[in-house]
Design a protein around this motif. Structure first.
Motif, PDB file in Angstrom:
ATOM      1  N   UNK A  35       0.909  -1.171  -0.115  1.00 54.11           N
ATOM      2  CA  UNK A  35      -0.151  -0.148  -0.022  1.00 54.11           C
ATOM      3  C   UNK A  35       0.905   1.151   0.040  1.00 54.11           C
ATOM      4  N   UNK A  36       1.953   1.036   0.688  1.00 50.71           N
ATOM      5  CA  UNK A  36       2.884   2.551   0.804  1.00 50.71           C
ATOM      6  C   UNK A  36       3.761   2.418  -0.302  1.00 50.71           C
ATOM      7  N   UNK A  37       4.082   1.500  -1.204  1.00 47.39           N
ATOM      8  CA  UNK A  37       4.772   1.437  -2.165  1.00 47.39           C
ATOM      9  C   UNK A  37       6.297   1.208  -1.778  1.00 47.39           C
ATOM     10  N   UNK A  38       6.579   0.697  -0.459  1.00 46.52           N
ATOM     11  CA  UNK A  38       7.993   0.521  -0.038  1.00 46.52           C
ATOM     12  C   UNK A  38       8.436  -1.145  -0.088  1.00 46.52           C
ATOM     13  N   UNK A  39       8.006  -2.016  -0.671  1.00 51.09           N
ATOM     14  CA  UNK A  39       8.103  -3.311  -0.769  1.00 51.09           C
ATOM     15  C   UNK A  39       9.451  -3.483  -1.614  1.00 51.09           C
ATOM     16  N   UNK A  40      10.535  -3.572  -0.913  1.00 47.41           N
ATOM     17  CA  UNK A  40      11.828  -3.893  -1.329  1.00 47.41           C
ATOM     18  C   UNK A  40      12.428  -5.231  -1.732  1.00 47.41           C
ATOM     19  N   UNK A  41      13.199  -5.419  -2.792  1.00 52.49           N
ATOM     20  CA  UNK A  41      13.727  -6.656  -3.320  1.00 52.49           C
ATOM     21  C   UNK A  41      15.277  -6.804  -2.772  1.00 52.49           C
ATOM     22  N   UNK A  42      15.556  -7.868  -2.467  1.00 49.07           N
ATOM     23  CA  UNK A  42      17.163  -8.242  -2.210  1.00 49.07           C
ATOM     24  C   UNK A  42      17.565  -8.943  -3.415  1.00 49.07           C
ATOM     25  N   UNK A  43      17.815  -8.263  -4.511  1.00 49.38           N
ATOM     26  CA  UNK A  43      18.157  -8.683  -5.733  1.00 49.38           C
ATOM     27  C   UNK A  43      19.419  -9.515  -5.809  1.00 49.38           C
ATOM     28  N   UNK A  44      19.682 -10.508  -6.564  1.00 42.91           N
ATOM     29  CA  UNK A  44      20.772 -11.141  -6.932  1.00 42.91           C
ATOM     30  C   UNK A  44      20.457 -12.229  -8.035  1.00 42.91           C
ATOM     31  N   UNK A  45      21.475 -12.947  -8.516  1.00 44.82           N
ATOM     32  CA  UNK A  45      21.233 -14.165  -9.500  1.00 44.82           C
ATOM     33  C   UNK A  45      20.267 -15.160  -8.774  1.00 44.82           C
ATOM     34  N   UNK A  46      19.486 -15.749  -9.458  1.00 44.23           N
ATOM     35  CA  UNK A  46      18.482 -16.456  -9.000  1.00 44.23           C
ATOM     36  C   UNK A  46      18.446 -17.717  -9.938  1.00 44.23           C
ATOM     37  N   UNK A  47      18.217 -18.971  -9.679  1.00 41.00           N
ATOM     38  CA  UNK A  47      18.071 -20.051 -10.441  1.00 41.00           C
ATOM     39  C   UNK A  47      16.682 -20.596 -10.617  1.00 41.00           C
ATOM     40  N   UNK A  48      15.713 -20.612 -11.253  1.00 41.52           N
ATOM     41  CA  UNK A  48      14.513 -20.888 -11.047  1.00 41.52           C
ATOM     42  C   UNK A  48      14.007 -22.371 -10.690  1.00 41.52           C
ATOM     43  N   UNK A  49      14.928 -23.221 -10.745  1.00 41.10           N
ATOM     44  CA  UNK A  49      14.845 -24.617 -10.137  1.00 41.10           C
ATOM     45  C   UNK A  49      14.790 -24.199  -8.567  1.00 41.10           C
ATOM     46  N   UNK A  50      15.625 -23.647  -7.976  1.00 39.99           N
ATOM     47  CA  UNK A  50      15.778 -23.337  -6.555  1.00 39.99           C
ATOM     48  C   UNK A  50      14.467 -22.618  -6.128  1.00 39.99           C
ATOM     49  N   UNK A  51      13.839 -21.584  -7.023  1.00 36.68           N
ATOM     50  CA  UNK A  51      12.671 -21.146  -6.736  1.00 36.68           C
ATOM     51  C   UNK A  51      11.390 -21.934  -6.762  1.00 36.68           C
ATOM     52  N   UNK A  52      11.369 -22.805  -7.471  1.00 40.05           N
ATOM     53  CA  UNK A  52      10.485 -24.000  -7.438  1.00 40.05           C
ATOM     54  C   UNK A  52      10.531 -24.830  -6.332  1.00 40.05           C
ATOM     55  N   UNK A  53      11.625 -25.079  -6.022  1.00 34.28           N
ATOM     56  CA  UNK A  53      11.859 -26.112  -5.064  1.00 34.28           C
ATOM     57  C   UNK A  53      11.518 -25.361  -3.581  1.00 34.28           C
ATOM     58  N   UNK A  54      11.949 -24.258  -3.496  1.00 38.00           N
ATOM     59  CA  UNK A  54      11.409 -23.491  -2.068  1.00 38.00           C
ATOM     60  C   UNK A  54      10.068 -23.237  -2.004  1.00 38.00           C
ATOM     61  N   UNK A  55       9.187 -23.150  -3.161  1.00 33.21           N
ATOM     62  CA  UNK A  55       7.865 -22.727  -2.943  1.00 33.21           C
ATOM     63  C   UNK A  55       7.025 -23.971  -2.898  1.00 33.21           C
TER      64      UNK A  55
END
Length: 167
Positions: free
Chosen positions: A7-27
């Motif tokens: 709502x405040x537009x302050x959601x921040x990301x901690x960016x870095x290189x991410x491999x999609x297999x790891x994202x799917x496994x975590x989800x």
């Protein structure tokens, strides 16, 4: 907290290189208890090649976990859920498809609005898909919903720029 940050537009990301297999496994790990309770069949299709993007691994897993939770919530016992990830041009496409209750055509865009639910009696607050859209957009991507209507299941497709496209 996520709602307040959106709502405040302050959601921040901690960016870095991410491999999609790891994202799917975590989800999948985060959504496992929800998926296992209803005897639903989950099919995951991942390409053998690694696919990288620039992003926040925790937030990307949260995005996918929200989609999986919704699929499990709105798919009847014994239903099916598919997670498919593939490279399309310079993007990574992640789709979550189910055999659930479906979405009427006139509600497909509204499901991403804050506090919106397809069925007023549905459980939850109606913020999960708004968060999915916000997280996709913060990563330079998009999300869309499709369904053939009531009782015909639904599909949510997230498109994110691949790391090759970002460089």
């Amino acid at each position: 907290l996520d709602l307040s940050s959106i709502e405040r537009g302050t959601l921040k990301l901690q960016r870095g290189p991410v491999e999609i297999h790891a994202v799917v496994a975590a989800a999948l790990a985060a959504a496992q208890s929800q998926l296992g309770r209803r005897g639903q069949t989950l099919t995951v299709e991942l390409p053998s090649a690694l696919m990288w993007l620039s992003g926040d691994a925790v937030r990307l897993a949260q995005l996918l976990s929200n989609l999986l939770d919704n699929a499990a919530k709105y798919t009847p016992e014994g239903g099916q859920i598919w997670v498919t990830t593939r490279a399309v041009d310079d993007q990574i496409e992640i789709s979550v498809r189910d055999t659930g209750m479906g979405i009427p055509a006139d509600r497909l865009q509204a499901v991403f609005d804050m506090f919106t639910q397809v069925e007023p009696s549905a459980e939850g607050l109606g913020i999960g898909l708004a968060l999915v859209r916000t997280l996709a957009e913060l990563h330079g991507g998009s999300v869309e919903a499709s369904s053939e209507g009531n009782g015909r299941g639904s599909q949510f497709t997230v498109r994110l720029p691949s790391l090759q496209a970002a460089t």
